[in-house]
Design an enzyme around this catalytic site. Structure first.
Site, mmCIF file in Angstrom:
data_model
loop_
_atom_site.group_PDB
_atom_site.id
_atom_site.type_symbol
_atom_site.label_atom_id
_atom_site.label_comp_id
_atom_site.label_asym_id
_atom_site.label_seq_id
_atom_site.Cartn_x
_atom_site.Cartn_y
_atom_site.Cartn_z
ATOM 1 N N ARG A 17 -12.220 -57.090 -74.074
ATOM 2 C CA ARG A 17 -13.468 -57.642 -73.543
ATOM 3 C C ARG A 17 -13.297 -57.957 -72.058
ATOM 4 N NH1 ARG A 17 -14.040 -62.310 -74.737
ATOM 5 N NH2 ARG A 17 -12.265 -62.605 -76.116
ATOM 6 N N TYR A 47 -15.577 -50.572 -75.752
ATOM 7 C CA TYR A 47 -14.594 -51.373 -76.474
ATOM 8 C C TYR A 47 -15.196 -52.562 -77.240
ATOM 9 C CZ TYR A 47 -10.519 -53.730 -77.925
ATOM 10 O OH TYR A 47 -9.582 -54.305 -78.741
ATOM 11 N N LYS A 50 -19.729 -60.206 -80.924
ATOM 12 C CA LYS A 50 -19.704 -61.371 -80.051
ATOM 13 C C LYS A 50 -21.052 -61.569 -79.343
ATOM 14 C CE LYS A 50 -15.670 -62.728 -81.134
ATOM 15 N NZ LYS A 50 -14.530 -61.947 -81.195
ATOM 16 N N HIS A 101 -16.996 -69.213 -83.629
ATOM 17 C CA HIS A 101 -15.861 -68.270 -83.628
ATOM 18 C C HIS A 101 -14.845 -68.781 -84.643
ATOM 19 C CE1 HIS A 101 -12.724 -65.999 -80.924
ATOM 20 N NE2 HIS A 101 -13.187 -65.243 -81.896
ATOM 21 N N SER A 115 -9.400 -66.104 -79.193
ATOM 22 C CA SER A 115 -9.088 -64.703 -79.464
ATOM 23 C C SER A 115 -7.578 -64.482 -79.468
ATOM 24 C CB SER A 115 -9.724 -63.831 -78.385
ATOM 25 O OG SER A 115 -11.117 -64.025 -78.400
ATOM 26 N N CYS A 161 -5.321 -65.558 -81.448
ATOM 27 C CA CYS A 161 -4.517 -66.767 -81.704
ATOM 28 C C CYS A 161 -4.357 -67.062 -83.195
ATOM 29 C CB CYS A 161 -5.119 -67.964 -80.995
ATOM 30 S SG CYS A 161 -4.938 -67.864 -79.205
ATOM 31 N N THR A 187 -7.393 -63.962 -87.959
ATOM 32 C CA THR A 187 -7.357 -62.951 -89.013
ATOM 33 C C THR A 187 -6.159 -63.184 -89.934
ATOM 34 O OG1 THR A 187 -8.449 -61.405 -87.559
ATOM 35 C CG2 THR A 187 -7.329 -60.460 -89.453
ATOM 36 N N ASN A 188 -5.026 -63.560 -89.343
ATOM 37 C CA ASN A 188 -3.838 -63.808 -90.164
ATOM 38 C C ASN A 188 -4.042 -64.983 -91.115
ATOM 39 O OD1 ASN A 188 -1.289 -62.075 -89.538
ATOM 40 N ND2 ASN A 188 -2.444 -62.232 -87.645
ATOM 41 N N ASP A 215 -13.667 -63.995 -88.335
ATOM 42 C CA ASP A 215 -13.974 -64.103 -86.904
ATOM 43 C C ASP A 215 -15.211 -64.955 -86.604
ATOM 44 O OD1 ASP A 215 -13.018 -63.232 -84.277
ATOM 45 O OD2 ASP A 215 -14.872 -62.097 -84.112
ATOM 46 N N ASN A 242 -3.432 -55.357 -77.470
ATOM 47 C CA ASN A 242 -4.749 -55.634 -78.067
ATOM 48 C C ASN A 242 -5.237 -54.433 -78.890
ATOM 49 O OD1 ASN A 242 -7.019 -57.358 -78.512
ATOM 50 N ND2 ASN A 242 -8.179 -56.264 -76.940
ATOM 51 N N ARG A 249 -6.168 -52.402 -82.153
ATOM 52 C CA ARG A 249 -6.856 -53.011 -83.304
ATOM 53 C C ARG A 249 -7.164 -52.009 -84.400
ATOM 54 N NH1 ARG A 249 -9.459 -58.449 -82.346
ATOM 55 N NH2 ARG A 249 -8.632 -59.073 -80.344
HETATM 56 P P1 GTP Z 1 -9.292 -62.111 -82.439
HETATM 57 O O1 GTP Z 1 -9.570 -60.986 -83.370
HETATM 58 O O2 GTP Z 1 -9.046 -61.680 -81.043
HETATM 59 O O3 GTP Z 1 -10.368 -63.156 -82.486
HETATM 60 O O4 GTP Z 1 -7.862 -62.739 -82.855
HETATM 61 P P2 GTP Z 1 -7.397 -63.655 -84.086
HETATM 62 O O5 GTP Z 1 -7.618 -65.088 -83.741
HETATM 63 O O6 GTP Z 1 -7.978 -63.153 -85.358
HETATM 64 O O7 GTP Z 1 -5.808 -63.449 -84.070
HETATM 65 P P3 GTP Z 1 -4.838 -62.662 -85.073
HETATM 66 O O8 GTP Z 1 -4.731 -63.304 -86.424
HETATM 67 O O9 GTP Z 1 -5.198 -61.238 -85.058
HETATM 68 O O10 GTP Z 1 -3.451 -62.880 -84.335
HETATM 69 C C1 GTP Z 1 -3.244 -62.550 -82.988
HETATM 70 C C2 GTP Z 1 -1.786 -62.427 -82.684
HETATM 71 O O11 GTP Z 1 -1.117 -63.655 -82.973
HETATM 72 C C3 GTP Z 1 -1.114 -61.350 -83.518
HETATM 73 O O12 GTP Z 1 -0.234 -60.612 -82.714
HETATM 74 C C4 GTP Z 1 -0.373 -62.117 -84.584
HETATM 75 O O13 GTP Z 1 0.780 -61.441 -85.008
HETATM 76 C C5 GTP Z 1 -0.049 -63.445 -83.887
HETATM 77 N N1 GTP Z 1 -0.028 -64.576 -84.857
HETATM 78 C C6 GTP Z 1 -0.947 -64.855 -85.805
HETATM 79 N N2 GTP Z 1 -0.591 -65.937 -86.528
HETATM 80 C C7 GTP Z 1 0.589 -66.364 -86.018
HETATM 81 C C8 GTP Z 1 1.457 -67.455 -86.331
HETATM 82 O O14 GTP Z 1 1.231 -68.247 -87.238
HETATM 83 N N3 GTP Z 1 2.577 -67.576 -85.557
HETATM 84 C C9 GTP Z 1 2.856 -66.712 -84.544
HETATM 85 N N4 GTP Z 1 3.963 -66.911 -83.856
HETATM 86 N N5 GTP Z 1 2.059 -65.672 -84.228
HETATM 87 C C10 GTP Z 1 0.934 -65.499 -84.945
HETATM 88 C C1 SPV Z 2 -12.023 -61.453 -79.789
HETATM 89 O O1 SPV Z 2 -11.667 -61.136 -78.647
HETATM 90 O O2 SPV Z 2 -12.198 -62.640 -80.133
HETATM 91 C C2 SPV Z 2 -12.212 -60.414 -80.814
HETATM 92 C C3 SPV Z 2 -12.172 -59.023 -80.371
HETATM 93 O O3 SPV Z 2 -12.429 -60.716 -81.968
HETATM 94 S S1 SPV Z 2 -13.679 -58.530 -79.681
HETATM 95 O O4 SPV Z 2 -14.524 -58.009 -80.740
HETATM 96 O O5 SPV Z 2 -13.374 -57.481 -78.702
HETATM 97 O O6 SPV Z 2 -14.330 -59.644 -79.065
HETATM 98 MN MN MN Z 3 -12.475 -63.022 -82.209
#
Ligand code: GTP
Ligand code: SPV
Ligand code: MN
Length: 587
Positions: free
Chosen positions: A72, A200, A209, A229, A251, A253, A256-257, A276, A369, A371
């Site tokens: 973004r 993208y 978003k 969010h 984002s 952080c 998703t995990n 999300d 980044n 995906r």
């Molecule tokens: P957006 O889709 O951008 O909104 O991101 P998100 O908040 O869904 O983050 P996501 O779960 O995809 O994690 C982003 C990055 O942080 C990835 O590279 C993960 O591997 C890492 N990550 C997620 N959870 C943890 C955690 O508990 N500890 C650590 N050290 N890294 C983490």
């Molecule tokens: C974020 O950046 O918080 C995402 C990816 O979830 S995007 O859809 O590009 O905003």
């Molecule tokens: Mn997001």
């Protein structure tokens, strides 16, 4: 026939001068048709989609975007309202009239010799109060295919649009990807977004978003609801009861995990509802209810593995109806690869640029980044309540951030006002999800800094007002999985071990355990976070919860600087919380 949709299509056709109009119907046949088009066409020198190994990743395709278009672009994203104050210091702003002149100039004739895809779609559960009818036009087949995964595209949306004069309009053209001609303009007062020059994710899939957060946060402000969010999860506890939580993290952080977390405790199961975006209403019973408006995950690939996130790996391997897309990962033998998915680097790896990967000279092989875009229906932990037209009742809200120090692993706010305060001053290190510098701390209130479509000062008041409108308030928690030690290593193992923190949260909600009051809220009493089987020494645990006065002096200075940008818009209650915090730390 003259219908509202046909009128819009006619106007777009004249503007873009496309060679063909294709109106999407959401069928399986359509997916095949679009994939064939994508496999047989190029953008610059890149084939738009390449089929991946069916055994490893069934029904999956690989896409590389232009290296200048991989995240973004917040600096090119604008909220265009008549009054600048309405957009607030948190948004880039231009007058709507000027923004439109600029965009119409860029759009004019931009689809000559191109197909214009008309994407009618629904955000939110159809026939519920969450339902929103939308249409996007685009000249990117990759965007069209992505929208089919992320939203409800098809004939149902067409009839809804034609029976309802109020619908969202998204106008998108990829242009020639010249960053100097890239803009994402939002018109909250007109339910309209114009986006040019990027293909993208959040810049181009306008239902995500742009609409579901920026436009809808503004609608929510006017109408008394919230577009956030946030992930939505259900935690099934040993007696079978399911407790629903929301969690906001900036984002990249960890949302998703956490949304697809496989708990390490057999008797606690996590159900996934969203990863999300959450739309939140206050229902007649005086409780907060939330629903996920999307139908897919646009998830960060690096770091995802059977060890860290087995549920996501199963989701990617369990592909049924919707084709899955992998964007900007590395690739070998038609198998997508990213840092963290396996320990060994394949010898014939091609990096995200499309070049043979050389470990010694290249940076990461997959873009940080990079995906996957995958249907939520593939997710083995998808909650049956995902489909509930009322949403699910919320018992707790987690606000998390990425901080190497200062912020403890977990803390419970003393009350609603204090929780809103802590969320409003949340700082987080910037990530690769947006272009610009990485690793700088910035204030990211409620993880909404880039996504709140109006003045954050008004937004804070909107959050505070919840306490006057509800009978049962959720508890608020502050979390940080990312605290580091002297050697710059994460102290907390994170990922699946975060279920230990979730268990503590549930026990607090159920009033099963006591906690210690601290300067910033309630911290876990020693022994109340289940650390069974975890090899972590006491000293490190102490460090995870340490409130260091020196760090908090710096933190409070940053908070004051941030609040001062908003002047009188910052509600008095929050200013009082800040005063109280200073008093507690004797600053
Ligand atoms: P957006 O889709 O951008 O909104 O991101 P998100 O908040 O869904 O983050 P996501 O779960 O995809 O994690 C982003 C990055 O942080 C990835 O590279 C993960 O591997 C890492 N990550 C997620 N959870 C943890 C955690 O508990 N500890 C650590 N050290 N890294 C983490
Ligand atoms: C974020 O950046 O918080 C995402 C990816 O979830 S995007 O859809 O590009 O905003
Ligand atoms: Mn997001």
């Amino acid at each position: 026939m003259v219908t509202p949709l046909n009128l819009f299509i006619k106007e777009m056709k004249e503007l873009f001068q496309c060679s063909e109009v294709y109106i999407m119907n959401g069928t399986q046949k359509e997916a095949e048709k679009l994939i064939t088009i994508a496999q047989n066409s190029k953008f610059d020198d890149r084939v738009i989609l390449k089929k991946l190994n069916v055994k490893e990743y069934p029904n999956s395709y690989y896409h590389r975007s232009n290296p200048n278009d991989v995240s973004r672009t917040e600096d090119l994203t604008f909220v265009c309202t008549n009054l600048k104050e309405q957009a607030g210091p948190n948004n880039n702003w231009i007058k709507p009239k000027i923004a439109k002149i600029k965009m119409l100039k860029l759009f004019k004739n931009a689809m000559k010799n191109k197909i214009m895809y008309v994407i009618p779609f629904i955000m939110g559960i159809p026939d519920s109060k969450y339902e929103k009818n939308c249409v996007q036009v685009t000249d990117s087949v990759y965007v069209a295919l992505s929208m089919r995964i992320m939203t409800r595209v098809g004939d149902q949306a067409i009839s809804k649009i034609n029976n309802n004069s109020e619908f969202f309009k998204g106008i998108h053209s990829i242009g020639d990807l010249n960053p100097k001609k890239r803009f994402i303009m939002h018109f909250p007062e007109e339910n309209l977004v114009m986006s040019f020059g990027s293909g993208y994710g959040g810049n181009a899939l306008l239902g995500k978003k742009c609409y579901s957060l920026r436009i809808c946060s503004y609608l929510g402000y006017k109408e008394g609801w919230f577009a956030e969010h946030m992930i939505i999860i259900g935690v099934q506890i040993p007696n079978g009861k399911i407790i629903y939580l929301l969690a906001a993290f900036p984002s990249a952080c960890g949302k998703t995990n956490l949304a697809l977390l496989e708990s390490i405790f057999k008797e606690y199961k996590i159900w996934t509802l969203g990863d999300d975006i959450a739309w939140i209403n206050i229902n007649e019973d005086g409780q907060l209810y939330a629903a996920n408006p999307e139908t897919g995950f646009f998830g960060v690939a690096p770091g995802t593995s059977f060890k860290t996130n087995p549920v996501m790996m199963k989701t990617l391997k369990n592909n049924k109806f919707f084709p899955t897309l992998f964007t900007n990962t590395a690739i070998y033998n038609d198998i997508p690869w990213w840092e963290g998915v396996s320990d060994n680097i394949p010898s014939n790896l091609i990096n995200w640029y499309g070049k043979k990967y050389c470990k010694d000279t290249d940076g990461p092989a997959a873009h940080p980044n990079s995906r996957f875009t995958v249907s939520i229906y593939n997710c083995p932990t998808l909650s049956p309540e995902y489909y509930n037209p009322n949403g699910v009742p919320i018992s707790g809200i987690i606000f998390g951030s990425r901080r190497s120090n200062t912020i403890p692993l977990i803390c419970e706010a003393k009350n609603w006002t204090n929780g809103v305060f802590m969320a409003s001053v949340m700082g987080s290190e910037t990530t690769t999800a947006s272009n610009g510098s990485i690793g700088n701390i910035r204030r990211d209130p409620m993880a909404m800094l880039p996504f709140c479509g109006y003045n954050l000062g008004d937004y804070f008041q909107h959050w505070l007002n919840v306490s006057k409108r509800t009978k049962k308030l959720p508890k608020i928690f502050i979390a940080n999985w990312f605290r580091k030690d002297k050697n710059n290593k994460f102290i907390w193992p994170g990922f699946r071990d975060n279920s230990r923190v979730i268990k503590w949260i549930i026990d607090r909600i159920n009033k099963k355990i006591d906690a210690n009051e601290s300067e910033i809220g309630f911290l876990p009493k020693r022994g109340t976070i289940d650390l069974n089987g975890l090899n972590i020494d006491n000293e490190k645990i102490e460090l995870l919860f340490k409130l260091d006065k020196k760090e908090w002096i710096i933190e409070i200075a940053m908070i004051e600087k941030f609040y001062s940008k908003f002047g009188d818009k910052i509600p008095k209650e929050l200013k009082n919380c800040l005063k109280e915090l200073k008093r507690k730390f004797k600053i």
